[in-house]
Design an enzyme around this catalytic site. Sequence first.
Site, mmCIF file in Angstrom:
data_model
loop_
_atom_site.group_PDB
_atom_site.id
_atom_site.type_symbol
_atom_site.label_atom_id
_atom_site.label_comp_id
_atom_site.label_asym_id
_atom_site.label_seq_id
_atom_site.Cartn_x
_atom_site.Cartn_y
_atom_site.Cartn_z
ATOM 1 N N CYS A 131 -3.582 0.254 -3.240
ATOM 2 C CA CYS A 131 -4.291 0.566 -1.997
ATOM 3 C C CYS A 131 -3.620 1.732 -1.283
ATOM 4 O O CYS A 131 -2.463 2.061 -1.550
ATOM 5 C CB CYS A 131 -4.332 -0.666 -1.079
ATOM 6 S SG CYS A 131 -2.723 -1.405 -0.712
ATOM 7 N N CYS B 113 0.836 -1.200 0.000
ATOM 8 C CA CYS B 113 0.000 0.000 0.000
ATOM 9 C C CYS B 113 0.874 1.255 0.000
ATOM 10 O O CYS B 113 1.974 1.259 0.567
ATOM 11 C CB CYS B 113 -0.912 0.004 1.229
ATOM 12 S SG CYS B 113 -2.262 -1.192 1.140
#
Length: 307
Positions: free
Chosen positions: A208, A127
Amino acid sequence: MAHCESSQSSRDEPCCRLSRRCRVCLGCGLLVLIVCAVVLLVALTRSPTRTREPLAWNGTGTTQNLFAIVLGRCYAYTQLLRPGLRSEDCPKILDAFKSAFISKNPCNITQQDYRPLVDLVNQTVPCNKSLFWSKSKELAHQYARVQGKMFTLEDTLLGYLADDLTWCGDPGSVEPNYQSCPHWNECLNHTGSVFWKVISKKFAESACGVVQVMLNGSLSKPFRKSSIFGNMELFNLDPRKVHTFQAWVMHDIGGNSSDSCSSPSLTELEAIVTERNITFTCQNNYRPARLVQCVKNIEHSSCASKI
């Protein structure tokens, strides 16, 4: 009709003898078989499917030694660059890559042709580390290398395997077409464009946290919906996983340094992002990336106060 005569000679001689007439018939039959075999061989060597030239296209042909390059890159990536992927089966990945396009019309490739290849690779980008780009490939890659932890699409295994390579097959051959391949705009579903669309979609879906996109501010329209980023990656970001979208609009050193963040194309990009419930930010000449640009232009006046 052939007949056998009993032999009284030693056991080293044949037990029966063919008549002269029978030997002549067998000889003629053998000669006919040889002639038929020769005729068949000549017909096969003159077959159109064996001598037909591959389909001609307007783009450059398949990269020489393509399969050796792909296999070598796979081993280099999984064994050296990203040892966490050592379990990936490079020969199987190469076979899936071949099967996607070999012996197929390069303008009739579908996303399903590449599905077995995509399904073979299990790679997760951390992420906040996904860096997208549009018309700024070189700078995006330079920044990702310097930063050390960012991933562009070409920093993933599948992107790394195919970066800067050309490939296509031909319906009449089990070999790649080394003479020519479709140009990017020659047909809609050609071998290369489908591949990059498929893995771009997967790259976007896996993003993400905070995502970044590097755009070329020296163009009149830094953001274009027709680009792979605008058409494929942007709309496959998952708002349930991505909460912030950062646009970095980079201008060439010494080029136009206008406020691209307020340009119509960036306004369009902002509208798309916010409509999907993702926070949007924009920055002209993002300083860390600008410093990378200045490394090659350290004497330029625009860089003097930044190094």
